[in-house]
Design an enzyme around this catalytic site. Structure first.
Site, PDB file in Angstrom:
ATOM      1  N   GLU A  36       0.819  -1.226   0.000  1.00  0.00           N
ATOM      2  CA  GLU A  36       0.000   0.000   0.000  1.00  0.00           C
ATOM      3  C   GLU A  36       0.847   1.267   0.000  1.00  0.00           C
ATOM      4  OE1 GLU A  36      -3.049  -0.187   3.075  1.00  0.00           O
ATOM      5  OE2 GLU A  36      -4.162  -1.665   1.929  1.00  0.00           O
TER       6      GLU A  36
ATOM      7  N   GLU B 241      -5.421  -8.231  -0.814  1.00  0.00           N
ATOM      8  CA  GLU B 241      -6.147  -7.962   0.442  1.00  0.00           C
ATOM      9  C   GLU B 241      -7.596  -7.675   0.089  1.00  0.00           C
ATOM     10  OE1 GLU B 241      -4.653  -5.250   3.433  1.00  0.00           O
ATOM     11  OE2 GLU B 241      -2.579  -5.726   2.882  1.00  0.00           O
TER      12      GLU B 241
HETATM   13  O1  AHR Z   1      -5.291  -6.075   6.668  1.00  0.00           O
HETATM   14  C1  AHR Z   1      -5.197  -4.962   7.515  1.00  0.00           C
HETATM   15  C2  AHR Z   1      -4.460  -3.800   6.881  1.00  0.00           C
HETATM   16  O2  AHR Z   1      -5.223  -3.305   5.824  1.00  0.00           O
HETATM   17  C3  AHR Z   1      -3.139  -4.103   6.244  1.00  0.00           C
HETATM   18  O3  AHR Z   1      -2.093  -4.096   7.150  1.00  0.00           O
HETATM   19  C4  AHR Z   1      -2.980  -3.007   5.251  1.00  0.00           C
HETATM   20  O4  AHR Z   1      -2.228  -3.371   4.137  1.00  0.00           O
HETATM   21  C5  AHR Z   1      -4.401  -2.614   4.912  1.00  0.00           C
HETATM   22  O5  AHR Z   1      -4.623  -1.263   5.021  1.00  0.00           O
END
Ligand code: AHR
Length: 502
Positions: free
Chosen positions: A172, A291
């Site tokens: 990210e 994610e």
């Molecule tokens: O999954 C939780 C968080 O969400 C992770 O650490 C991050 O990459 C995202 O913002």
């Protein structure tokens, strides 16, 4: 009301890459400590890994687990997690305002991956660190021996390299919350040079460059265009993230969020094509959706820790969303979207795997149980492998903030040619009426319904807990009928279905 759906054999979207059923595990809250690792737990193995949790992870059959973060990775020193455990330093985790004991590092995680039958996907710190540490880590993990870092791995008890193929170039990096956040140009250049160095070590690595953290990021989709202009020739996948929320308790809007997901994927596919054309390239880049999940139930209770008002606790409960029945429907729709977009989404990871926004929950020292969302993931991972079918659907819909005429029934189909099965995953989002599924299964030679499972509960708020682990669970359904090539099934209002024919 009726949903007319037609599946033709041979009318396929793409072969589904089984890596779309991957998962993510971060050093965050009780995901690692109290999740997969709890040396004092009655089911713990010699490495301190919980046997009850490992068993449930095996059930999900995830092809890879992304590790160690997440936001955590952007200030992580991988060297702190190797060597004798009593000499590993405790570190402050700046991402989650906690203390990291480093009792689990890459050796312990790798051994656990073997136990649960999965591969590692490792994320590199391109936030507080850079190319040098990244290339050292890859050498430590993948080089057989005869060099500084590979010999250190051998000294630390692991003679064979792990030969990890999947590497994330940061996490990210578009997010201002990220330690070492960068502009698209800054990150694109760093990712490009890091990828070149890693390719010099091993051209067969699969490298994943950071795309957007979500579709509302102000930099989306220019971020993808800029980053890919730097990295197109040296990476394989671009990562996307998206979390799904329903704080307003608007079921119609919530269950249509996969319209937004679909548009997000479509836009990034377009950006990939744009950069490909601009570079006159023959190469394809695909999406690694590393994610995704529902994440909002725990936001309020996490505030105190995240704002630092509890100091620097070790492995406190964080992001412990307790999923309800409504989330089953959401997760079903998300997975259907990945199946339908399997032409471009080749890898994905449910975020996360244990305790932290996860399908598996534990009590420290106590039991482990399957959250409601475990089941749609389980069915997709088990039966959603093969060719994604291009379904023709004719279904009435409803208007909401994410689009007009969103079909009441969200459906995806998968043909497992080797096994001879055709599997349909269907979610009825109609809040008041049952839908009659009228499914034409043409050319597959299917003769019988093998299985029809439904997940349904009278309350959208119903949850599974340690005391009531089966409150929301799949049930067998009778009544679906296959007559020649016509399958009919009743889908009660707000219900999830997995139907297999052979
Ligand atoms: O999954 C939780 C968080 O969400 C992770 O650490 C991050 O990459 C995202 O913002």
């Amino acid at each position: 009301m009726k949903a007319a759906v037609t599946a033709y054999k041979g009318y396929t979207i793409s072969r589904i890459d089984h890596r779309v059923y991957g998962a993510f595990l971060e050093h965050l809250g009780r995901a690692v400590y109290g999740g997969i690792y709890e040396p004092d737990h009655p089911t713990a193995d010699a490495d301190g890994m919980r046997g009850d949790v490992a068993e449930m992870v095996r059930e999900l059959n995830v092809p890879f687990v992304r590790y160690p973060g997440g936001n955590f990775v952007s200030a992580y020193n991988w060297e702190d997690g190797i060597g004798p455990k009593d000499q590993r330093p405790a570190q402050l985790d700046l991402a989650w305002h906690t203390t990291e004991s480093n009792q689990v590092g890459v050796h312990e995680f790798a051994a656990w991956c073997d136990t649960v039958g999965t591969e590692m996907m490792l994320a590199l710190n391109l936030g507080s660190r850079g190319l040098e540490e990244a290339r050292n880590f890859v050498e430590y993990v993948n080089h057989p021996g005869g060099s500084k870092w590979s010999d250190m791995r051998r000294k630390n008890g692991r003679a064979e390299p792990w030969d990890v193929k999947l590497w994330c170039l940061g996490n990210e990096m578009d997010g201002p919350w990220q330690i070492g956040h960068k502009t698209a140009d800054e990150y694109g250049r760093l990712a490009e040079e890091t990828a070149k160095a890693l390719r010099a070590f091993d051209p067969s690595l699969e490298l994943i460059v950071c795309g957007s953290s979500h579709a509302n990021m102000p930099t989306f989709p220019q971020w993808e265009a800029t980053v890919l202009e730097h990295t197109y020739d040296v990476v394989d996948h671009i990562s996307l993230h998206m979390y799904f929320r329903n704080p307003e308790k608007n079921t119609g809007d919530y269950l249509a969020l996969n319209e937004k997901l679909d548009a997000y994927i479509g836009t990034v596919a377009g950006v990939i094509s744009y950069v490909k054309a601009k570079k006159r390239s023959k190469k394809d880049i695909t999406i690694c959706f590393d994610e995704w999940n529902v994440w909002y139930h725990s936001n309020e209770q996490d505030r105190k820790i995240l704002e630092g008002r509890d100091g620097w606790p070790e492995a406190p409960p964080l992001l412990e969303d307790i999923y309800n029945f409504e989330d089953v429907l959401q997760v079903g729709c998300i997975l259907n979207t990945f199946i339908r977009r399997s032409d471009v989404v080749k890898l994905a990871a449910i975020a996360q795997l244990v305790n932290v926004i996860a399908p598996i929950m534990t009590e420290t020292g106590g039991s482990a149980w399957r959250q409601t969302t475990f089941f749609p993931f389980f069915f997709a991972s088990k039966y959603g492998r093969g060719n994604a079918l291009h379904l023709l659907t004719d279904c009435p819909g409803y208007d909401c903030v994410h689009g007009d005429n969103v079909p009441y029934v969200d459906v995806a189909g998968v043909h497992d040619e080797e096994g001879g099965f055709v599997t349909f995953f269907a979610v009825n989002r109609n809040q008041t009426e049952a839908m009659e599924l009228d499914l034409t299964v043409a050319g597959f030679g299917s003769a019988r319904i093998v299985e029809h499972k439904m997940i349904r509960h009278d309350s959208l708020e119903a949850v599974n807990t340690a005391d009531k682990p089966d409150e929301v669970a799949p049930q067998d359904v009778e009544g679906a009928n296959l007559d020649g090539e016509r399958l009919s099934a009743n889908l009660p209002s707000l219900s999830y279905h997995m139907i297999r024919v052979a």
